[in-house]
Design a protein around this motif. Sequence first.
Motif, mmCIF file in Angstrom:
data_model
loop_
_atom_site.group_PDB
_atom_site.id
_atom_site.type_symbol
_atom_site.label_atom_id
_atom_site.label_comp_id
_atom_site.label_asym_id
_atom_site.label_seq_id
_atom_site.Cartn_x
_atom_site.Cartn_y
_atom_site.Cartn_z
ATOM 1 N N TRP A 26 34.862 41.763 36.912
ATOM 2 C CA TRP A 26 35.615 42.651 37.775
ATOM 3 C C TRP A 26 37.094 42.478 37.440
ATOM 4 O O TRP A 26 37.586 41.349 37.324
ATOM 5 C CB TRP A 26 35.373 42.332 39.239
ATOM 6 N N ARG B 61 41.183 44.353 38.237
ATOM 7 C CA ARG B 61 41.919 45.221 39.148
ATOM 8 C C ARG B 61 43.264 45.585 38.529
ATOM 9 O O ARG B 61 43.801 44.856 37.691
ATOM 10 C CB ARG B 61 42.129 44.570 40.507
ATOM 11 N N VAL C 21 39.654 39.476 37.638
ATOM 12 C CA VAL C 21 39.401 39.004 39.005
ATOM 13 C C VAL C 21 38.262 37.993 39.028
ATOM 14 O O VAL C 21 38.402 36.891 39.558
ATOM 15 C CB VAL C 21 39.076 40.186 39.944
ATOM 16 N N TYR D 233 36.592 32.748 38.341
ATOM 17 C CA TYR D 233 37.461 33.494 39.242
ATOM 18 C C TYR D 233 38.925 33.289 38.890
ATOM 19 O O TYR D 233 39.330 32.210 38.449
ATOM 20 C CB TYR D 233 37.252 33.040 40.694
ATOM 21 N N VAL E 196 42.083 34.684 43.756
ATOM 22 C CA VAL E 196 40.966 35.122 44.612
ATOM 23 C C VAL E 196 39.959 34.014 44.859
ATOM 24 O O VAL E 196 39.014 34.207 45.643
ATOM 25 C CB VAL E 196 40.246 36.349 44.014
ATOM 26 N N ASP F 242 46.041 42.218 47.453
ATOM 27 C CA ASP F 242 44.776 42.554 46.797
ATOM 28 C C ASP F 242 44.639 44.057 46.581
ATOM 29 O O ASP F 242 43.694 44.505 45.939
ATOM 30 C CB ASP F 242 43.593 42.074 47.641
ATOM 31 N N TYR G 53 39.914 48.702 41.581
ATOM 32 C CA TYR G 53 39.007 47.667 41.067
ATOM 33 C C TYR G 53 37.994 48.293 40.118
ATOM 34 O O TYR G 53 37.394 49.328 40.423
ATOM 35 C CB TYR G 53 38.292 46.980 42.227
#
Length: 124
Positions: A36, A38, A48, A60, A64, A90, A94
């Motif tokens: 993922w 963003r 992410v 990660y 996050v 945030d 995404y």
Amino acid sequence: QVQLVESGGGLVQAGGSLRLSCAASGRTFSRDYVGWFRQAPGKEREFVAGITWDGGITLYADSVKGRFTISRDNAKNTMFLQMNSLKPEDTAVYYCAAVASWVAVTIPERYDYWGQGTQVSVSS
């Protein structure tokens, strides 16, 4: 045709939660590694979270860690990003992405397939 389609974005207050989904079609992604990313306005796309094909290893971004959880359901060809304790920083679009090998997975250019993105907005 291979497709990744994200869903689950929206507007939420700070401290709230969202769960993003990424549905894959066109071929099975059960042996791919998924990430993922963003991208906020005016900023570069950033990593992410990532997960190996069997879910055995997750990675990660420091920003996050402890708040987001990546997971996958290979039987449904679907990946998820559970986002808790959301912060205004945030806020971003995404994207989910898939790649065949677990090498330099924090680098967007490594990925072969991308979704169209889903907007996440966190108000203060």
